[in-house]
Scaffold this motif. Structure first.
Motif, PDB file in Angstrom:
ATOM      1  N   THR A   1      44.378  42.991  31.933  1.00 60.68           N
ATOM      2  CA  THR A   1      43.072  42.650  31.376  1.00 60.68           C
ATOM      3  C   THR A   1      42.037  42.653  32.496  1.00 60.68           C
ATOM      4  N   GLY A   2      42.445  42.130  33.643  1.00 61.04           N
ATOM      5  CA  GLY A   2      41.554  42.116  34.809  1.00 61.04           C
ATOM      6  C   GLY A   2      41.167  43.526  35.200  1.00 61.04           C
TER       7      GLY A   2
ATOM      8  N   ARG B   1      50.410  39.031  39.065  1.00 64.55           N
ATOM      9  CA  ARG B   1      49.751  37.742  39.294  1.00 64.55           C
ATOM     10  C   ARG B   1      50.753  36.603  39.347  1.00 64.55           C
TER      11      ARG B   1
ATOM     12  N   LYS C   1      41.529  43.321  42.899  1.00 61.98           N
ATOM     13  CA  LYS C   1      40.896  42.555  41.810  1.00 61.98           C
ATOM     14  C   LYS C   1      41.778  41.368  41.416  1.00 61.98           C
ATOM     15  N   ILE C   2      41.207  40.187  41.580  1.00 62.54           N
ATOM     16  CA  ILE C   2      41.878  38.952  41.162  1.00 62.54           C
ATOM     17  C   ILE C   2      41.094  38.365  39.991  1.00 62.54           C
ATOM     18  N   CYS C   3      41.584  37.287  39.442  1.00 64.67           N
ATOM     19  CA  CYS C   3      40.920  36.686  38.289  1.00 64.67           C
ATOM     20  C   CYS C   3      39.659  35.936  38.721  1.00 64.67           C
ATOM     21  N   SER C   4      38.642  35.957  37.877  1.00 66.66           N
ATOM     22  CA  SER C   4      37.406  35.238  38.185  1.00 66.66           C
ATOM     23  C   SER C   4      37.632  33.727  38.171  1.00 66.66           C
TER      24      SER C   4
ATOM     25  N   ASP D   1      43.152  32.646  39.373  1.00 69.03           N
ATOM     26  CA  ASP D   1      44.488  32.280  38.875  1.00 69.03           C
ATOM     27  C   ASP D   1      45.564  32.572  39.917  1.00 69.03           C
TER      28      ASP D   1
ATOM     29  N   ARG E   1      31.068  32.575  35.917  1.00 68.05           N
ATOM     30  CA  ARG E   1      31.843  32.197  37.113  1.00 68.05           C
ATOM     31  C   ARG E   1      30.949  32.333  38.343  1.00 68.05           C
TER      32      ARG E   1
ATOM     33  N   GLY F   1      46.246  38.087  29.459  1.00 70.84           N
ATOM     34  CA  GLY F   1      46.500  39.040  30.549  1.00 70.84           C
ATOM     35  C   GLY F   1      47.971  39.387  30.686  1.00 70.84           C
TER      36      GLY F   1
ATOM     37  N   LYS G   1      42.037  41.706  26.023  1.00 71.71           N
ATOM     38  CA  LYS G   1      41.063  40.634  26.207  1.00 71.71           C
ATOM     39  C   LYS G   1      41.623  39.540  27.113  1.00 71.71           C
TER      40      LYS G   1
ATOM     41  N   GLY H   1      42.215  36.015  28.179  1.00 69.24           N
ATOM     42  CA  GLY H   1      42.265  34.839  27.325  1.00 69.24           C
ATOM     43  C   GLY H   1      40.950  34.101  27.222  1.00 69.24           C
TER      44      GLY H   1
ATOM     45  N   PHE I   1      37.833  35.178  27.750  1.00 71.73           N
ATOM     46  CA  PHE I   1      36.586  35.909  27.508  1.00 71.73           C
ATOM     47  C   PHE I   1      36.253  35.985  26.017  1.00 71.73           C
TER      48      PHE I   1
HETATM   49  O1  LIG Z   1      38.342  38.165  36.157  1.00 74.60           O
HETATM   50  C1  LIG Z   1      38.674  37.733  35.059  1.00 74.60           C
HETATM   51  O2  LIG Z   1      38.410  36.586  34.652  1.00 74.60           O
HETATM   52  C2  LIG Z   1      39.496  38.622  34.167  1.00 74.60           C
HETATM   53  O3  LIG Z   1      39.260  39.950  34.440  1.00 74.60           O
HETATM   54  C3  LIG Z   1      40.951  38.398  34.369  1.00 74.60           C
HETATM   55  O4  LIG Z   1      41.495  38.649  35.417  1.00 74.60           O
HETATM   56  C4  LIG Z   1      41.630  37.921  33.215  1.00 74.60           C
HETATM   57  O5  LIG Z   1      42.906  37.314  33.387  1.00 74.60           O
HETATM   58  P1  LIG Z   1      43.574  36.658  32.099  1.00 74.60           P
HETATM   59  O6  LIG Z   1      42.733  35.468  31.707  1.00 74.60           O
HETATM   60  O7  LIG Z   1      44.961  36.280  32.466  1.00 74.60           O
HETATM   61  O8  LIG Z   1      43.559  37.689  31.019  1.00 74.60           O
END
Ligand SMILES: O=C(O)[C@@H](O)C(=O)COP(=O)(O)O
Ligand SMILES: Nc1ncnc2c1ncn2[C@@H]1O[C@H](COP(=O)(O)OP(=O)(O)O)[C@@H](O)[C@H]1O
Length: 425
Positions: free
Chosen positions: A13-14, A55, A84-87, A90, A124, A364, A407, A409, A411
Motif C-alpha cells: 500500500t505504501g 515491514r 519508502k516507510i510508513c507516514s 510503523d 502527518r 498494507g 488502501k 488502513g 487512509f
Molecule cells: O505512508 C503511509 O502512511 C502509507 O503509504 C503506508 O505505508 C501504509 O501502510 P499501512 O497502513 O500498513 O497500509
C-alpha cells in the motif's frame, strides 16, 4: 531504460501511495511487486517503486531484500534511491527501518541519511522530531493500537535510535524553513558529529520541496510520500526529468464483478466498513474460526458467489482493538497476523477464479498477501481515489487485466469504498 529515481517500499500500500504521489507530480512511474523478472515488459518510465513486504518480517531478511532491490535500481541508472516507510513510522524496537537504513547507507557510502515520514496531505507532520497524526502525537493516535506495530513514542529521534546502529540527529523546522542549502549544511554538521541519520521536520509542502532538493545531493533518503513529492519536484526543477501529464499512463476500464477485502483493523477502515454496510452486503469473518481451519474461507466464497453478480461485496476480518488483543493473547501476534492474511489471500484467489476483476484491499500487510497470491508482477498508475490511494492497473499476471486499489488502513474518509467503486467502474 535509465531511471531518474529508484524507490523501495516496505509494503505494497505504501508503494502505491508513493507511486501515486510521483505520478501526480509528473514522473512516469510504475509499481513493481518485488524485483521484476527480465521477461516482464516495462514501459519507459522515470521512476520505479519496487514493492516489498518487509515491514514486519525478521530484520535480517528485510535488509537482504532491500539491498537486492537497491542494487537492481542502481544498475538501471538510479543515482538516488528513496526507501519508502510508513507516514506513521510503523516499526518496532527491532526494526525494520533502522537496520535497513544502516545497510543501505553503507552500500551507498553515505554519511548521514535524511529521514522524514511527513505527509501533510494526510495530516502527518513532524516538528522537533515528533510525529503528529492530525492534531495527535503519534503515541496518542490510533496507531497506539496497531495489531503488528503499536506505536508508543512520538519522538522519532528516540524511536530510530533504538533500531539503528547509527546515532540519530535532528534537522529542525527553523533550519528547513531556511531552505535546501541550510539543510545540506546541517546534514554536514551532523555527519561530522558522527550521526548516521537525521530526522527532518516538515509541516508544509514548501518544507518538503527544500528537503527534496537537499536530499537529491545524496544517494539515499528515507521517508513517506511527502519526501517523494519533494524529490519529484526537485528532479523537475533541476531539469533532470520533464514533467509528464498523468493521463498519459491511465489504463483501460475493466469489466467484471467487484469485491472488497479488509484485513486492516485501523479506525479509519472500521468506520469505512460500517458506512459501506448501509449500502452493500458485508460479511464479517469470525477471526477465531479463521484461526482454526479453512472452512470459514470456503463459506465466505460461497456467500460472495451468491451475491457478486448483482452487487459488490465486502469480506472483512477487521476487529476492534480489544478483540484483536484477546485473539493475540490466545494465539500470538505473529501467528494471528499470518493466518488471517493468508485466509484473506485465499479468499481473494477464490474470488478472482470466480470472475472478480476489480478488487479493493484494505490493509498494507493484507494487500501484500493478496497481491502475492494473485501473482501480479506490476502495476500502472491510474486515477487518485483519495490522498495516498490510486487505482492500479495490472501489468502481466495470469488473470489478465485487473484493477485494484490497495488502501492503507488509515487512509480515506468514511465513504471510501463507495467512492473507489465509482472510480473503478
Ligand atoms: O505512508 C503511509 O502512511 C502509507 O503509504 C503506508 O505505508 C501504509 O501502510 P499501512 O497502513 O500498513 O497500509
Ligand atoms: N480480527 C483480527 N484480529 C487480529 N489481527 C487481525 C484481525 N484482522 C486482521 N488482522 C491482522 O492485522 C494486521 C493488519 O495489518 P495491515 O493489513 O497492514 O493493516 P493496516 O494497513 O491497517 O496496517 C494483519 O496482519 C492482519 O492479518
Amino acid at each position: 531504460m535509465t531511471l531518474s529515481l529508484g524507490c523501495i517500499a516496505d509494503d505494497y500500500t505504501g508503494a502505491s501511495d508513493l507511486a501515486n504521489t510521483l505520478a501526480k507530480e509528473g514522473l512516469r512511474t510504475i509499481q513493481t511487486i518485488g524485483i521484476p523478472t527480465d521477461h516482464l515488459a516495462l514501459p519507459e518510465v522515470d521512476a520505479i517503486v519496487v514493492s516489498l513486504k518487509i515491514r514486519s518480517i525478521a530484520a535480517s531478511e528485510a535488509v537482504e531484500r532491500a539491498r537486492a532491490s537497491d542494487r537492481w535500481l542502481r544498475e538501471r541508472g538510479a543515482d538516488h534511491v528513496m526507501y519508502k516507510i510508513c507516514s506513521t513510522f510503523d516499526s518496532t524496537d527491532k526494526g525494520n527501518i533502522g537496520p535497513v537504513l544502516d545497510s543501505l547507507r553503507a552500500d551507498a557510502g553515505e554519511t548521514t541519511v535524511l529521514v522524514t515520514p511527513a505527509f501533510p496531505q494526510t495530516g502527518r507532520t513532524v516538528y522537533q522530531g515528533n510525529l503528529f497524526v492530525g492534531a495527535a502525537p503519534l503515541n496518542e493516535s490510533p496507531l497506539k493500537d496497531h495489531p503488528l506495530n503499536p506505536m508508543h513514542d512520538a519522538n522519532l529521534v528516540r524511536v530510530l535510535a533504538r533500531q539503528s546502529a547509527a546515532s540519530v540527529g535532528l534537522v529542525d523546522l527553523s533550519i528547513v524553513a531556511r531552505g535546501a542549502e541550510a539543510i545540506v549544511e546541517r546534514l554536514a554538521q551532523l555527519a561530522s558529529d558522527g550521526n548516521g541519520a537525521a530526522i527532518t521536520d516538515a509541516v508544509f509542502e514548501s518544507d518538503l520541496e527544500a528537503i527534496g532538493a537537499a536530499a537529491l545531493r545524496q544517494r539515499l533518503s528515507i521517508g513517506a510520500s511527502g519526501l517523494g513529492l519533494g524529490l519529484a519536484r526537485g528532479l523537475i526543477a533541476a531539469g533532470t526529468v520533464r514533467r509528464h501529464e498523468r493521463t498519459a499512463v491511465y489504463g483501460k476500464p475493466v469489466a467484471g464483478p467487484a469485491a472488497i477485502l479488509a484485513g486492516s483493523c485501523s479506525q479509519a477502515t472500521l468506520k469505512q466498513i460500517a458506512k459501506a454496510e448501509q449500502t452493500m452486503p458485508v460479511l464479517r469473518l469470525d477471526p477465531e474460526k479463521l484461526m482454526n481451519g479453512r472452512e470459514e474461507a470456503q463459506l465466505a466464497l460461497d456467500w460472495a458467489a451468491e451475491r457478486m453478480a448483482r452487487t459488490p461485496v465486502i469480506i472483512a476480518s477487521s476487529s476492534n482493538p480489544d478483540d484483536v488483543s484477546r485473539l493475540q493473547t490466545r494465539y500470538g501476534r505473529d501467528a494471528v497476523g499470518q493466518v488471517i492474511e493468508q485466509s484473506l489471500a485465499a479468499i481473494a484467489e477464490g474470488l478472482v477464479e470466480r470472475g472478480v476483476r476489480r478488487l479493493i484491499v484494505a490493509g498494507g500487510e493484507t494487500s501484500g498477501a493478496v497481491v502475492d497470491r494473485l501473482a501480479i508482477p506490476a502495476f500502472r498508475l491510474g486515477q487518485e481515489i483519495v490522498a495516498g490511494v490510486p487505482v492500479l492497473h495490472s501489468i502481466g499476471g495470469r488473470h489478465g487485466d485487473m484493477v485494484l486499489a490497495l488502501k492503507s488502513g488509515n487512509f480515506g474518509g468514511e465513504s471510501f469504498f463507495a467512492d473507489a467503486l465509482a472510480i473503478m467502474a
